[in-house]
Design an enzyme around this catalytic site. Structure first.
Site, PDB file in Angstrom:
ATOM      1  CB  ILE A  67      18.285 -12.021  31.495  1.00 16.25           C
ATOM      2  CG1 ILE A  67      17.542 -13.003  30.588  1.00 16.25           C
ATOM      3  CG2 ILE A  67      19.714 -11.797  31.005  1.00 16.25           C
ATOM      4  CD1 ILE A  67      18.112 -14.391  30.535  1.00 16.25           C
ATOM      5  CB  ALA A 112      17.911  -8.207  36.419  1.00 16.89           C
ATOM      6  CE  LYS A 113      12.264  -5.105  31.518  1.00 22.19           C
ATOM      7  NZ  LYS A 113      12.344  -3.640  31.725  1.00 22.19           N
ATOM      8  N   GLY A 114      13.022  -9.839  33.383  1.00 19.44           N
ATOM      9  CA  GLY A 114      12.416 -11.160  33.366  1.00 19.44           C
ATOM     10  C   GLY A 114      11.119 -11.134  32.601  1.00 19.44           C
ATOM     11  CG  ASP A 153       8.613  -4.128  31.274  1.00 16.82           C
ATOM     12  OD1 ASP A 153       9.285  -3.091  31.326  1.00 16.82           O
ATOM     13  OD2 ASP A 153       8.367  -4.718  30.194  1.00 16.82           O
TER      14      ASP A 153
END
Ligand code: NAD
Length: 427
Positions: A67, A112-114, A153
Site C-alpha cells: 500500500i 507505504a507498507k506491505g 517489519d
C-alpha cells in the site's frame, strides 16, 4: 484478530483509528479540505496473489500487499510484514502512519507498507527465500530506489531484505545492478546495510524517552519497564535501557508473559528468545497471564508488537507513568482516552519508533554515495533528528493545547500541506 478489534459494538478498525487520529489533527490545524481528502486514502493499493513451491513439491498460493499512501515528500517508504494477521485495513493504516512519521522526522520520504499473510515460523529457510523472492518479483517495478523502498517489519529481517534486493537487482538491467542497492533498507552490513540500523528503532525510542525523562525530572536509572514484544524493537530497547540502569520487570510476546521484580536480564532473555522462539519458559522469571502483564508495576510501558493492544479492556489495568510506542498503532481511541484521564504520558509511534526510518534514510544515502558511516556517526545523527522532532512535538502540544500525537501529526501535516499548496494538485 479480525480487521475490527474485539471489544464491542463501538470498536473501530485499525484504519478507522488511523483516520480518527488524522481527523483530530486536521481539525486543530484547520487543514485544507482537499489536502485532507487526499491524505485520507492511500494513493495506490496493490494486492498480489502468487504461487510458491513448498519443500515437499506442492504449491501454495500467498496473498501479498503493498500500500503506497503518499509520495509528495519523496519516494514511498515503509516496512514489509510477514504475519498471519496481515490484512488490507491494517496495511492501509500502517502506510499512512509512515507518511506522518517521515514528514515529522523531516526525512525526504513518503509512506507505504506491505506484507504477506502467513506465519513465517511455519516455513523452512528455503521456503522463506522463495516466498520473499516471488513476492518481490510480483511487485516488479512497483518498488524501486527512487519510487518505493521497503524495509523490515514484524516477521522480516536483514536476510529478507537481502533476498528482496537481490531479486530486484537481477530482474533489471545488468549495468544498473549496483545502482539499485537502495531499493530496500535494513539490509545486512555486508550487503549494503548501515551500521546501527538493526538497533535503530530501539535506540531512537530510548533517545526520545531520555528527553521525556529530562523534561519530567525522571531518572531512567532504577526505573522499571514492561515490554510487549521482544523482537527487534522490544529487545533492543530493553538492552539499551538496561545499560542506562533501568530494570525490565515484565515481558510478553506471542508465546506468553514472564515477570521478575528484580529484573529479567534483557541480554540473557534475548538469547533465550533466539534459541526457543519466545519468552515462555524463561526460568529467571515467573509466568504471568495477559492481565497481570498489563497490570505490572512498571514506570515505563513499551508496546513493541501488534496494533490495538491498549484498549478499554487493558488501559484501566495499567500503572505506568509513560507509554512509549515502539509498535505502530498499539492503542485505540478508547485506550488513549483512558490513559489521558489517568495522567499517563504517551510518546506516540510516529515519533517513538521513527529511529528505524531515520537510519533507513541514512542507509539509502550511504548507498547512493557509496559511503560507509561509523556507528558513532549514525548514532549522533539519529540522536539529533529524534531530539529535534521531540522538541517540535512538545512545542506544538503546548502551543495548541493538544496531546503529543496530535501535535506530532500537526507538524507532519503542515509540512505536507505546504508542499501540496505550493505545487498544486495535478492536472
Ligand atoms: P519482530 O518480528 O522482530 O518482533 C515482533 C514481536 O512481537 C515478537 O516478540 C513476537 O513474539 C511479538 N508478538 C507477535 N504477535 C504477538 C501477540 N499476539 N501478542 C504479543 N506479542 C506478539 O518485529 P519488530 O520489527 O520488533 O516490530 C514490532 C513492532 O514495531 C511492529 O508494530 C512494527 O511495525 C514496529 N516497528 C518496527 C520497526 C523496525 O525497524 N523493525 C520500525 C518501526 C516500527
Amino acid at each position: 484478530m479480525s480487521a475490527r478489534t474485539k471489544k464491542g459494538p463501538s470498536a473501530l478498525s485499525v484504519f478507522e483509528v488511523a483516520q480518527a487520529q488524522l481527523d483530530r489533527a486536521a481539525h486543530v490545524l484547520r487543514l485544507d479540505s482537499s489536502v485532507h481528502a487526499i491524505l485520507s486514502q492511500p494513493k495506490n493499493e496493490l494486492i498480489v496473489n502468487f504461487p510458491v513451491r513448498m519443500d515437499d513439491g506442492s504449491y501454495r498460493l500467498f496473498k501479498g500487499y503493498r500500500i503506497q499512501h503518499n509520495n509528495i515528500m519523496g519516494p514511498f517508504k515503509g516496512g514489509v510484514r510477514f504475519h498471519t494477521e496481515v490484512h488490507l485495513d491494517e496495511v492501509k493504516a500502517l502506510a499512512s502512519w509512515m507518511t506522518w512519521k517521515s514528514a515529522l522526522l523531516e526525512v525526504p520520504f513518503g509512506g507505504a507498507k506491505g506484507g504477506i499473510k502467513f506465519d513465517p515460523r511455519e516455513h523452512s529457510r528455503a521456503e522463506l527465500e522463495r516466498i520473499t523472492r516471488r513476492f518481490t518479483h510480483s511487485l516488479g517495478s512497483n518498488i524501486g530506489p527512487d519510487y518505493d523502498i521497503p524495509a523490515p517489519d514484524m516477521g522480516t529481517n536483514a536476510q529478507t531484505m537481502v533476498w528482496m534486493m537481490d531479486t530486484y537487482m537481477n530482474s533489471g538491467s545488468r549495468e544498473l545492478k549496483n545502482a539499485v542497492r537502495g531499493v530496500v533498507t535494513g539490509k545486512s552490513l555486508t550487503s549494503g546495510g548501515s551500521r546501527g540500523r538493526e538497533k535503530a528503532t530501539g535506540q531512537g525510542l530510548v533517545f526520545v524517552l531520555q528527553e521525556w525523562a529530562k523534561d519530567r525530572g525522571f531518572s531512567l536509572d532504577g526505573a522499571t519497564v514492561a515490554i510487549q514484544g521482544f523482537g527487534n524493537v522490544g529487545s533492543h530497547a530493553a538492552r539499551i535501557l538496561g545499560r542506562l540502569g533501568a530494570s525490565v520487570v515484565a515481558v510478553q510476546d506471542h508465546t506468553g508473559a514472564v515477570a521478575n521484580p528484580e529484573g529479567l536480564h534483557p541480554k540473557r532473555l534475548a538469547e533465550y528468545v533466539n534459541r526457543t522462539g519466545g519468552v515462555a519458559g524463561y526460568d529467571h522469571g515467573v509466568a504471568i497471564d495477559r492481565e497481570a502483564f498489563f497490570a505490572a508495576e512498571a514506570d515505563i510501558f513499551i508496546p513493541a508488537a501488534l496494533e490495538m493492544q491498549i484498549t478499554a479492556d487493558t488501559a484501566p489495568l495499567m500503572k505506568s507513568k509513560v507509554v512509549v510506542e515502539g509498535a505502530n498503532g498499539p492503542m485505540d481511541i478508547d485506550g488513549e482516552e483512558i490513559l489521558r484521564s489517568k495522567g499517563v504520558d504517551v510518546l506516540p509511534d510516529v515519533l517513538a519508533n521513527a529511529g528505524g526510518v531515520t537510519v533507513s534514510y541514512f542507509e539509502w544515502l550511504q548507498n547512493r554515495r557509496a559511503e560507509t558511516w561509523s556507528l558513532d556517526d549514525v548514532d549522533k545523527r539519529l540522536h539529533g533528528m529524534m531530539i529535534a522532532a521531540y522538541r517540535t512535538m512538545r512545542r506544538l502540544a503546548i502551543e495548541h493545547s493538544v496531546d503529543n500525537r496530535t501535535a506530532a501529526y500537526c507538524h507532519a501535516l503542515s509540512r505536507i500541506q505546504t508542499v501540496y499548496l505550493e505545487r498544486g494538485i495535478f492536472p
